[in-house]
Design an enzyme around this catalytic site. Structure first.
Site, PDB file in Angstrom:
ATOM      1  N   ASN A 178     -15.952  -3.861  24.036  1.00  0.00           N
ATOM      2  CA  ASN A 178     -16.152  -5.116  23.301  1.00  0.00           C
ATOM      3  C   ASN A 178     -17.630  -5.486  23.175  1.00  0.00           C
ATOM      4  O   ASN A 178     -17.970  -6.472  22.535  1.00  0.00           O
ATOM      5  CB  ASN A 178     -15.373  -6.270  23.950  1.00  0.00           C
ATOM      6  CG  ASN A 178     -16.085  -6.852  25.155  1.00  0.00           C
ATOM      7  OD1 ASN A 178     -16.855  -6.153  25.820  1.00  0.00           O
ATOM      8  ND2 ASN A 178     -15.840  -8.110  25.456  1.00  0.00           N
ATOM      9  N   SER A 184     -17.472 -16.780  18.516  1.00  0.00           N
ATOM     10  CA  SER A 184     -18.594 -16.128  19.200  1.00  0.00           C
ATOM     11  C   SER A 184     -19.969 -16.577  18.690  1.00  0.00           C
ATOM     12  O   SER A 184     -20.874 -16.784  19.506  1.00  0.00           O
ATOM     13  CB  SER A 184     -18.450 -14.609  19.109  1.00  0.00           C
ATOM     14  OG  SER A 184     -17.323 -14.208  19.858  1.00  0.00           O
ATOM     15  N   GLY A 220      -3.084  -3.362  24.507  1.00  0.00           N
ATOM     16  CA  GLY A 220      -4.545  -3.286  24.577  1.00  0.00           C
ATOM     17  C   GLY A 220      -5.167  -4.410  25.394  1.00  0.00           C
ATOM     18  O   GLY A 220      -6.112  -4.176  26.154  1.00  0.00           O
ATOM     19  N   LYS A 224     -11.813  -2.367  18.890  1.00  0.00           N
ATOM     20  CA  LYS A 224     -12.285  -2.080  20.259  1.00  0.00           C
ATOM     21  C   LYS A 224     -12.076  -0.631  20.687  1.00  0.00           C
ATOM     22  O   LYS A 224     -12.840  -0.098  21.480  1.00  0.00           O
ATOM     23  CB  LYS A 224     -11.612  -3.020  21.268  1.00  0.00           C
ATOM     24  CG  LYS A 224     -12.083  -4.464  21.146  1.00  0.00           C
ATOM     25  CD  LYS A 224     -11.460  -5.343  22.224  1.00  0.00           C
ATOM     26  CE  LYS A 224     -11.782  -6.803  21.971  1.00  0.00           C
ATOM     27  NZ  LYS A 224     -11.281  -7.676  23.042  1.00  0.00           N
TER      28      LYS A 224
HETATM   29  P1  ATR Z   1      -2.778  -6.348  22.132  1.00  0.00           P
HETATM   30  O1  ATR Z   1      -3.982  -5.551  21.769  1.00  0.00           O
HETATM   31  O2  ATR Z   1      -2.807  -7.790  21.677  1.00  0.00           O
HETATM   32  O3  ATR Z   1      -2.406  -6.206  23.567  1.00  0.00           O
HETATM   33  P2  ATR Z   1      -0.656  -4.518  21.524  1.00  0.00           P
HETATM   34  O4  ATR Z   1      -1.434  -3.404  22.125  1.00  0.00           O
HETATM   35  O5  ATR Z   1       0.115  -4.303  20.269  1.00  0.00           O
HETATM   36  O6  ATR Z   1      -1.591  -5.743  21.230  1.00  0.00           O
HETATM   37  O7  ATR Z   1       0.328  -5.070  22.662  1.00  0.00           O
HETATM   38  C1  ATR Z   1       1.170  -6.156  22.443  1.00  0.00           C
HETATM   39  C2  ATR Z   1       1.906  -6.490  23.740  1.00  0.00           C
HETATM   40  O8  ATR Z   1       2.727  -7.642  23.517  1.00  0.00           O
HETATM   41  C3  ATR Z   1       2.836  -5.385  24.201  1.00  0.00           C
HETATM   42  O9  ATR Z   1       2.951  -5.423  25.600  1.00  0.00           O
HETATM   43  C4  ATR Z   1       4.160  -5.803  23.531  1.00  0.00           C
HETATM   44  O10 ATR Z   1       5.326  -5.313  24.166  1.00  0.00           O
HETATM   45  P3  ATR Z   1       5.916  -3.839  23.800  1.00  0.00           P
HETATM   46  O11 ATR Z   1       5.033  -2.868  24.509  1.00  0.00           O
HETATM   47  O12 ATR Z   1       7.296  -3.848  24.297  1.00  0.00           O
HETATM   48  O13 ATR Z   1       5.810  -3.719  22.297  1.00  0.00           O
HETATM   49  C5  ATR Z   1       4.093  -7.297  23.728  1.00  0.00           C
HETATM   50  N1  ATR Z   1       4.942  -8.004  22.772  1.00  0.00           N
HETATM   51  C6  ATR Z   1       4.730  -8.196  21.448  1.00  0.00           C
HETATM   52  N2  ATR Z   1       5.723  -8.906  20.898  1.00  0.00           N
HETATM   53  C7  ATR Z   1       6.610  -9.169  21.898  1.00  0.00           C
HETATM   54  C8  ATR Z   1       7.852  -9.884  21.969  1.00  0.00           C
HETATM   55  N3  ATR Z   1       8.404 -10.473  20.911  1.00  0.00           N
HETATM   56  N4  ATR Z   1       8.468  -9.950  23.166  1.00  0.00           N
HETATM   57  C9  ATR Z   1       7.923  -9.377  24.269  1.00  0.00           C
HETATM   58  N5  ATR Z   1       6.771  -8.699  24.260  1.00  0.00           N
HETATM   59  C10 ATR Z   1       6.105  -8.594  23.102  1.00  0.00           C
END
Ligand code: ATR
Length: 267
Positions: free
Chosen positions: A87, A17, A130, A66
């Site tokens: 953000n 940024s 998120g 955020k």
């Molecule tokens: P972010 O802020 O990056 O979105 P988050 O709120 O923790 O982080 O969300 C991560 C997303 O990636 C979620 O949709 C998660 O799926 P789950 O809701 O089932 O946890 C997904 N995700 C993370 N690791 C994953 C994996 N190995 N396979 C499939 N989905 C995954």
């Protein structure tokens, strides 16, 4: 007097940024400074108050603050309310105002930079965390033909979809069999861990856009999409576009993004 801005996150050292906003400032002749600021995990509010006391005009907020930023603001724009996250902070005399430019950045990258219309398109969002939350409302505003959210954990997808009346359908990755899309957006965090998603190749139509919100490397999602004949994009354009939108909020001037995206790609 140089107006001061910053991006607050943890970690923050690798944030692009400051580079992006320096390029915007140079291009538009705006007299601003913009720094990366590390806040301790329990010290976000204190950091914001410190910046306000030092006369900063605004700040960007990144992972993991955020949601905390959303709770801290006195005034929220409609798009911040929809995203449930902030953000971009604007410091006025009496208020901390919060906005969210991530969704607008994504739409602008897809529509303007890739020239792909979202209106009447069949759109799939992978992930219901998120990063996904902020993009539903801006996408729905473009009036797609269909919007689906698929997630490993079905209830999270269903909960996400339920916020938008009957406008969003929810399913598991399994449930994507027999469906195909024009635009597929990976909003999961799987790119960080180089994990492949259990999604069928058949979701990619020829020349569909496969967009990963991550940038900086080819993710397994991007590799799969490319092999299936999709046009592939990473999130670098979104990063620059969300920054341009923040710059516009602060300065009332819209910088050109193409040269900055090109500069970052070269670097
Ligand atoms: P972010 O802020 O990056 O979105 P988050 O709120 O923790 O982080 O969300 C991560 C997303 O990636 C979620 O949709 C998660 O799926 P789950 O809701 O089932 O946890 C997904 N995700 C993370 N690791 C994953 C994996 N190995 N396979 C499939 N989905 C995954």
């Amino acid at each position: 007097m140089t107006d001061k801005y910053a991006v607050i996150g943890n970690p923050i050292a690798h944030s692009k940024s400051p580079l992006i906003h320096a390029a915007f400032a140079k291009q538009t002749g705006q007299d601003i400074s913009y720094e990366a600021m590390l806040a301790p995990l329990d010290g976000f509010t204190a950091k914001v108050l410190e910046l306000i006391a030092q006369g900063y005009k605004g700040a960007n907020v990144t992972v993991p603050f955020k949601f905390e930023a959303y709770n801290l603001c006195d005034v929220l724009t409609e798009r911040a309310q929809h995203a449930g996250a902030v953000n971009t902070l604007i410091f006025t005399i009496n208020h901390i105002k919060g906005d969210n430019t991530d969704g607008a950045g994504l739409i602008r990258d897809i529509a303007s930079n890739f020239g792909i219309a979202l209106q009447d398109a069949r759109i799939l969002i992978l992930g219901a965390g998120g990063a996904a939350q902020g993009v539903f409302q801006p996408i729905l505003a473009q009036q797609p033909a269909r919007l689906v959210v698929a997630n490993r954990t079905l209830d999270k997808a269903q909960k996400m979809a339920s916020q938008f009346a009957n406008k969003v359908a929810a399913c598991t990755f399994e449930g994507l069999k027999n469906q195909s899309f024009d635009i597929i957006i990976n909003a999961t965090s799987t790119g960080l861990t180089d994990t492949a998603l259990p999604i069928p190749d058949t979701i990619f139509t020829k020349n569909c856009l496969a967009y990963d919100m991550m940038y900086g490397r080819e993710t397994p999602f991007m590799a799969q999409a490319r092999a299936a004949g999709a046009q592939v994009a990473d999130g670098l354009g979104m990063l620059v576009e969300q920054a341009a939108e923040a710059f516009y909020l602060w300065r009332g001037v819209r910088p050109q993004t193409a040269p900055v995206i090109a500069q970052l790609r070269k670097a």
